[in-house]
Motif scaffolding. Structure first.
Motif, PDB file in Angstrom:
ATOM      1  N   ASP A  29      -3.986   1.265   6.378  1.00 13.37           N
ATOM      2  CA  ASP A  29      -3.960   1.102   4.918  1.00 13.37           C
ATOM      3  C   ASP A  29      -5.124   1.850   4.278  1.00 13.37           C
ATOM      4  OD1 ASP A  29      -1.838  -0.700   5.332  1.00 13.37           O
ATOM      5  OD2 ASP A  29      -3.203  -2.410   5.435  1.00 13.37           O
ATOM      6  N   VAL A  30      -6.303   1.712   4.869  1.00  8.03           N
ATOM      7  CA  VAL A  30      -7.495   2.378   4.342  1.00  8.03           C
ATOM      8  C   VAL A  30      -7.311   3.888   4.379  1.00  8.03           C
ATOM      9  CG1 VAL A  30      -9.981   2.698   4.613  1.00  8.03           C
ATOM     10  CG2 VAL A  30      -8.968   0.460   5.074  1.00  8.03           C
TER      11      VAL A  30
ATOM     12  N   PHE B  29      -7.202  -5.305   4.710  1.00  7.34           N
ATOM     13  CA  PHE B  29      -6.439  -4.111   5.071  1.00  7.34           C
ATOM     14  C   PHE B  29      -6.533  -3.833   6.567  1.00  7.34           C
ATOM     15  CE2 PHE B  29      -6.465  -1.492   0.844  1.00  7.34           C
ATOM     16  CZ  PHE B  29      -5.594  -2.416   0.293  1.00  7.34           C
TER      17      PHE B  29
ATOM     18  N   GLN C 145     -14.305   0.027  -3.138  1.00 11.31           N
ATOM     19  CA  GLN C 145     -13.605  -1.029  -2.389  1.00 11.31           C
ATOM     20  C   GLN C 145     -13.160  -0.526  -1.019  1.00 11.31           C
ATOM     21  OE1 GLN C 145     -13.352  -4.121  -3.218  1.00 11.31           O
ATOM     22  NE2 GLN C 145     -13.033  -4.390  -5.404  1.00 11.31           N
ATOM     23  N   LEU C 146     -12.645   0.702  -0.972  1.00 10.10           N
ATOM     24  CA  LEU C 146     -12.191   1.268   0.297  1.00 10.10           C
ATOM     25  C   LEU C 146     -13.364   1.534   1.237  1.00 10.10           C
ATOM     26  CD1 LEU C 146      -9.462   3.781  -0.961  1.00 10.10           C
ATOM     27  CD2 LEU C 146      -9.102   1.599   0.207  1.00 10.10           C
TER      28      LEU C 146
ATOM     29  N   ALA D   6     -14.384  -1.513   2.990  1.00 10.07           N
ATOM     30  CA  ALA D   6     -13.519  -1.798   4.138  1.00 10.07           C
ATOM     31  C   ALA D   6     -13.924  -0.951   5.344  1.00 10.07           C
ATOM     32  CB  ALA D   6     -12.060  -1.523   3.773  1.00 10.07           C
TER      33      ALA D   6
ATOM     34  N   SER E  51     -12.346   1.746  -7.131  1.00  6.17           N
ATOM     35  CA  SER E  51     -11.342   1.738  -6.062  1.00  6.17           C
ATOM     36  C   SER E  51     -11.909   2.382  -4.800  1.00  6.17           C
ATOM     37  CB  SER E  51     -10.079   2.491  -6.497  1.00  6.17           C
ATOM     38  OG  SER E  51      -9.386   1.775  -7.498  1.00  6.17           O
TER      39      SER E  51
ATOM     40  N   VAL F  91       0.843  -1.203   0.000  1.00  9.82           N
ATOM     41  CA  VAL F  91       0.000   0.000   0.000  1.00  9.82           C
ATOM     42  C   VAL F  91       0.873   1.246   0.000  1.00  9.82           C
ATOM     43  CG1 VAL F  91      -1.533   1.393   1.449  1.00  9.82           C
ATOM     44  CG2 VAL F  91      -2.047  -1.016   1.058  1.00  9.82           C
TER      45      VAL F  91
ATOM     46  N   SER G  53      -8.743  -4.957  -0.195  1.00  4.58           N
ATOM     47  CA  SER G  53      -9.093  -4.126   0.961  1.00  4.58           C
ATOM     48  C   SER G  53      -9.773  -4.883   2.091  1.00  4.58           C
ATOM     49  CB  SER G  53      -9.998  -2.962   0.530  1.00  4.58           C
ATOM     50  OG  SER G  53     -11.222  -3.454  -0.004  1.00  4.58           O
TER      51      SER G  53
ATOM     52  N   THR H 290      -6.636  -1.983  -4.101  1.00 10.59           N
ATOM     53  CA  THR H 290      -7.870  -1.870  -3.320  1.00 10.59           C
ATOM     54  C   THR H 290      -8.732  -3.128  -3.423  1.00 10.59           C
ATOM     55  OG1 THR H 290      -8.966  -0.713  -5.158  1.00 10.59           O
ATOM     56  CG2 THR H 290      -7.980   0.649  -3.429  1.00 10.59           C
TER      57      THR H 290
END
Length: 363
Positions: free
Chosen positions: A180-181, A176, A216-217, A220, A213, A141, A173, A170
């Motif tokens: 990281d997030v 993660f 995806q975050l 998380a 992307s 990351v 994730s 991502t």
């Protein structure tokens, strides 16, 4: 002549020396008798000879002792982060348990609070905090974030290459760590800012990659506590979505996982018919009212925005780009968002009147 009784003692009129108050009774001094603690109010003393009663936050046993509730030993697992599993030992309510992130004497710890539920009168574990931990992808990351920060993004080819890097990382994730997030939310916000301010024509493929992307975050974030990733970082996700909606070409709709953005027209020339946007919640938005907008489904809206103070459940959120993005006030989100209250909430209509939140036109 009687001796004056100090706190925790009393002097019987027939006795010369002060006598100690029994457990769960007290005297503040100069008393001829001791006062019992009020058991109905969960009052008690630690020992005999007390000058005051304490309040037990939990329960009293048959002998009037305060029994502190505890959370039982618990195993918690989170793929990709630290050692992947942690055992939290039995912990008294109100205390915090700490376990090394990597299962060793590592200084980085996973923390977990044992909280007391006064309504149900029991102790329960809160969600663990992984704010100090790293994942197996943390190094990767960091490398991706550094590479994107150095990129000029002044050509379509470079934009696509960096968008692909983001999409690749991502996709992992779900494993993660919070750090990281947070790092990638900052990275994707910075990258979107660069792209939207660039004079280079950006392809929808790039913008769709950025949207996915971001999605995806946000996924998380759904299982990440506010203490690990705060609202300031979550706002970066919202700002990225708003920027993507403003950057895409007129008449375009980009659909991500639970997040859809569209540009129906411009502020000067809005479109003349509604655009249908479908996420987990189906909403039709009149483009004439919102030339550029985004619709975010229930789970992702819950991860990005704090719940309304009225207690209503967020079902979905519509972000009107032209009205200023996502500014907040003490009354909540104004002009830019519509919070659609859960219909099962009997007070939802009354609450919406109190909040005075202008909305985009919904059909």
């Amino acid at each position: 002549e009687c001796f004056p009784a100090p706190g925790g003692y009393y002097v019987d009129s027939k006795e010369e020396k002060p006598k100690k108050c029994e457990k769960n009774t007290f005297s503040s001094g100069r008393a001829t008798t001791c006062t019992p603690c009020d058991r109905t109010q969960r009052m008690y003393t630690l020992n005999s000879g007390a000058s005051f009663c304490r309040t037990c936050q939990y329960d009293l046993d048959g002998d009037g002792n305060c029994i502190k509730k505890t959370c039982p030993q618990s195993l918690f697992e989170k793929l990709g982060v630290g050692s992947g599993s942690w055992t939290f030992k039995e912990t008294p309510a109100g205390d915090t348990a700490y376990v090394p992130c990597n299962g060793t004497s590592d200084t980085a710890k996973v923390s977990r609070v044992c909280v007391y539920d006064s309504t149900n009168q029991k102790a329960e574990w809160a969600s663990p905090s992984f704010a100090s931990c790293k994942s197996k992808y943390s190094e990767e990351v960091n490398d991706v974030a550094e590479a994107i920060a150095k990129a000029s993004l002044e050509t379509t080819t470079e934009q696509q290459a960096e968008a692909n890097k983001l999409l690749d990382i991502t996709a992992k994730s779900d494993e993660f760590a919070p750090t990281d997030v947070k790092q990638l939310l900052t990275t994707i916000k910075s990258m979107t800012d660069k792209i939207t301010s660039s004079e280079v024509t950006t392809t929808n493929e790039v913008m769709e990659g950025m949207l996915n992307s971001t999605s995806q975050l946000v996924s998380a974030l759904e299982d990440t506590s506010d203490s690990d990733v705060g609202q300031e970082d979550r706002d970066k996700g919202v700002e990225t979505i708003v920027s993507i909606a403003a950057k895409i070409q007129q008449g375009e709709i980009l659909k991500g996982d639970g997040i859809t953005v569209a540009k129906c027209g411009t502020a000067e020339k809005p479109c003349d018919k509604p655009m249908e946007l479908t996420t987990d919640a189906t909403i039709s938005v009149t483009g004439a009212q919102s030339p550029s907008f985004a619709v975010i489904d229930q789970k992702k809206a819950g991860a990005l925005f704090p719940s309304p103070k009225t207690g209503s459940v967020i079902n979905s959120v519509t972000v009107n780009v032209e009205s200023g993005g996502t500014s907040r006030s003490s009354e909540g989100y104004k002009m830019s968002l519509q919070l659609k209250a859960n219909k099962s909430n009997d007070n939802s209509k009354e609450n919406s009147k109190k909040k005075k939140v202008p909305t985009a036109t919904l059909r």
